[in-house]
Design a protein around this motif. Structure first.
Motif, short mmCIF file in Angstrom:
data_model
loop_
_atom_site.label_atom_id
_atom_site.label_comp_id
_atom_site.label_asym_id
_atom_site.label_seq_id
_atom_site.Cartn_x
_atom_site.Cartn_y
_atom_site.Cartn_z
N PHE A 12 38.73 26.26 16.68
CA PHE A 12 37.96 25.04 16.41
C PHE A 12 37.51 24.40 17.72
O PHE A 12 36.37 23.95 17.84
N ARG A 13 38.41 24.39 18.71
CA ARG A 13 38.07 23.81 20.01
C ARG A 13 36.92 24.56 20.67
O ARG A 13 36.00 23.95 21.22
N ARG A 14 36.95 25.89 20.62
CA ARG A 14 35.87 26.67 21.23
C ARG A 14 34.53 26.36 20.55
O ARG A 14 33.50 26.27 21.22
N MET A 15 34.55 26.20 19.23
CA MET A 15 33.33 25.87 18.51
C MET A 15 32.79 24.51 18.94
O MET A 15 31.57 24.33 19.11
N MET A 16 33.68 23.56 19.15
CA MET A 16 33.28 22.19 19.48
C MET A 16 32.90 22.02 20.95
O MET A 16 32.01 21.22 21.28
N THR A 17 33.55 22.74 21.84
CA THR A 17 33.32 22.53 23.27
C THR A 17 32.37 23.55 23.88
O THR A 17 31.76 23.30 24.92
N GLY A 18 32.28 24.75 23.26
CA GLY A 18 31.41 25.78 23.82
C GLY A 18 32.05 26.60 24.90
O GLY A 18 31.39 27.48 25.49
N ASP A 19 33.34 26.38 25.22
CA ASP A 19 33.98 27.23 26.22
C ASP A 19 34.49 28.50 25.53
O ASP A 19 34.53 28.60 24.31
N ASP A 20 34.87 29.48 26.34
CA ASP A 20 35.33 30.75 25.77
C ASP A 20 36.80 30.98 26.08
O ASP A 20 37.28 32.12 26.05
N ALA A 21 37.54 29.91 26.40
CA ALA A 21 38.94 30.04 26.76
C ALA A 21 39.76 30.49 25.56
O ALA A 21 39.66 29.93 24.47
N VAL A 22 40.58 31.50 25.77
CA VAL A 22 41.34 32.12 24.69
C VAL A 22 42.60 31.33 24.35
O VAL A 22 42.98 31.20 23.19
N ASP A 23 43.25 30.77 25.37
CA ASP A 23 44.58 30.19 25.17
C ASP A 23 44.75 28.95 26.05
O ASP A 23 45.48 28.97 27.03
N THR A 24 44.08 27.86 25.68
CA THR A 24 44.13 26.66 26.53
C THR A 24 45.51 26.02 26.52
O THR A 24 45.84 25.24 27.40
N GLY A 25 46.34 26.34 25.52
CA GLY A 25 47.69 25.78 25.47
C GLY A 25 48.68 26.49 26.37
O GLY A 25 49.83 26.06 26.49
N CYS A 26 48.25 27.57 27.01
CA CYS A 26 49.16 28.29 27.90
C CYS A 26 49.60 27.39 29.04
O CYS A 26 48.76 26.89 29.80
N PRO A 27 50.91 27.19 29.22
CA PRO A 27 51.39 26.26 30.25
C PRO A 27 51.54 26.91 31.62
O PRO A 27 52.58 26.79 32.27
N LEU A 28 50.52 27.63 32.06
CA LEU A 28 50.52 28.20 33.41
C LEU A 28 49.08 28.19 33.89
O LEU A 28 48.24 28.94 33.40
N LYS A 29 48.80 27.32 34.87
CA LYS A 29 47.43 27.16 35.36
C LYS A 29 47.47 26.82 36.85
O LYS A 29 48.44 26.25 37.34
N ILE A 30 46.38 27.16 37.54
CA ILE A 30 46.16 26.70 38.91
C ILE A 30 44.74 26.16 39.00
O ILE A 30 43.81 26.79 38.48
N ILE A 31 44.58 25.01 39.62
CA ILE A 31 43.27 24.36 39.77
C ILE A 31 43.10 23.92 41.22
O ILE A 31 44.06 23.49 41.86
N ARG A 32 41.91 24.03 41.73
CA ARG A 32 41.63 23.45 43.04
C ARG A 32 41.81 21.93 42.94
O ARG A 32 41.31 21.30 42.00
N SER A 33 42.51 21.36 43.90
CA SER A 33 42.89 19.95 43.79
C SER A 33 41.69 19.02 43.71
O SER A 33 41.72 18.02 42.98
#
Length: 243
Positions: free
Chosen positions: A143-164
């Protein structure tokens, strides 16, 4: 607390996780020397009502690369992550749950992949959760992918790295941790990469998520995101005389 000395600050939100604190200390004291870049740990105590706060202070007193923040009262997971973003002075910020259902060692996989991207996010390739949890997450992700247009498979995965610098510009709201890919992509020129990682059963403590905050709440947040997307302020500086 001087996280500017490090390339990566790993944020660990903690809410009533006293049974996991010793394991967190052991896993991260072993992982940090093997991390691809100089890294530190930042515990964010989200107003825990058990002994988590006391144990966090003890753990940090034993390790020079461990730091902590403690909220005056419980504010929620998204607030804890935002506090970590705000406090970090490193080039990258990472995020992992205190339940250790994902492995600190897999941060190296994300570091290998983030060179040409704004964010690297894990995908729980073989998820060790109940059928009910997997179904709720699969439905919410679709549902989130339909609403946001992103193609992320598992946004709930609690392992991420982001440029600060990217993380500090993410518009924050409760539940925003499930929308990181869509929120990052609001920024001009931003991109993300998805990397399969390991996933393990919870061995201590109790999950803080229910059907409401795993399914119903995120569905409502999708509409908030759609509203915000049309009003997001995005600009780039062409010229300036400010030093």
């Amino acid at each position: 607390m001087n996280t500017e000395r490090y390339s990566l600050t790993i944020i660990i939100p903690v809410y009533n996780e006293e049974d996991n604190m010793l394991a967190l200390e052991q896993r991260f004291s072993a992982f940090l020397p093997t991390c691809r870049v100089p890294a530190c740990v930042l515990f964010v105590n989200d107003g825990s009502k058990d002994r988590s706060g006391e144990l966090i202070r003890e753990v940090c007193s034993r390790h020079e690369d461990f730091f902590y923040l403690s909220f005056a009262r419980n504010a929620g997971l998204s607030a804890a992550i935002k506090a970590g973003f705000d406090a970090a002075g490193s080039e990258f910020v990472g995020y992992i749950d205190a339940d250790l259902q994902t492995a600190p060692e897999d941060f190296n996989l994300l570091l290998d992949a983030i060179a040409d991207h704004s964010m690297a996010i894990g995908i729980r390739a073989k998820r060790n959760d109940s059928f009910s949890k997997r179904f709720q997450s699969r439905f919410a992700n679709g549902f989130r992918r339909m609403m946001t247009g992103d193609d992320a498979v598992d946004t709930g995965c609690p392992l991420k790295i982001i440029r600060s610098d990217v993380a500090k510009r993410i518009p924050m709201f409760k539940g925003m941790h499930r929308f990181f890919p869509a929120l990052v992509m609001l920024q001009e020129g931003a991109s993300y990469v998805q990397i399969p990682i390991r996933h393990f059963p919870r061995t201590a403590g109790v999950s803080k998520f229910s059907m409401w905050n795993r399914l119903v709440g995120p569905l409502m947040d999708c509409f908030a995101y759609r509203w915000m997307k049309t009003r997001y302020i995005n600009y780039s500086i062409a010229e300036s005389n400010i030093d």
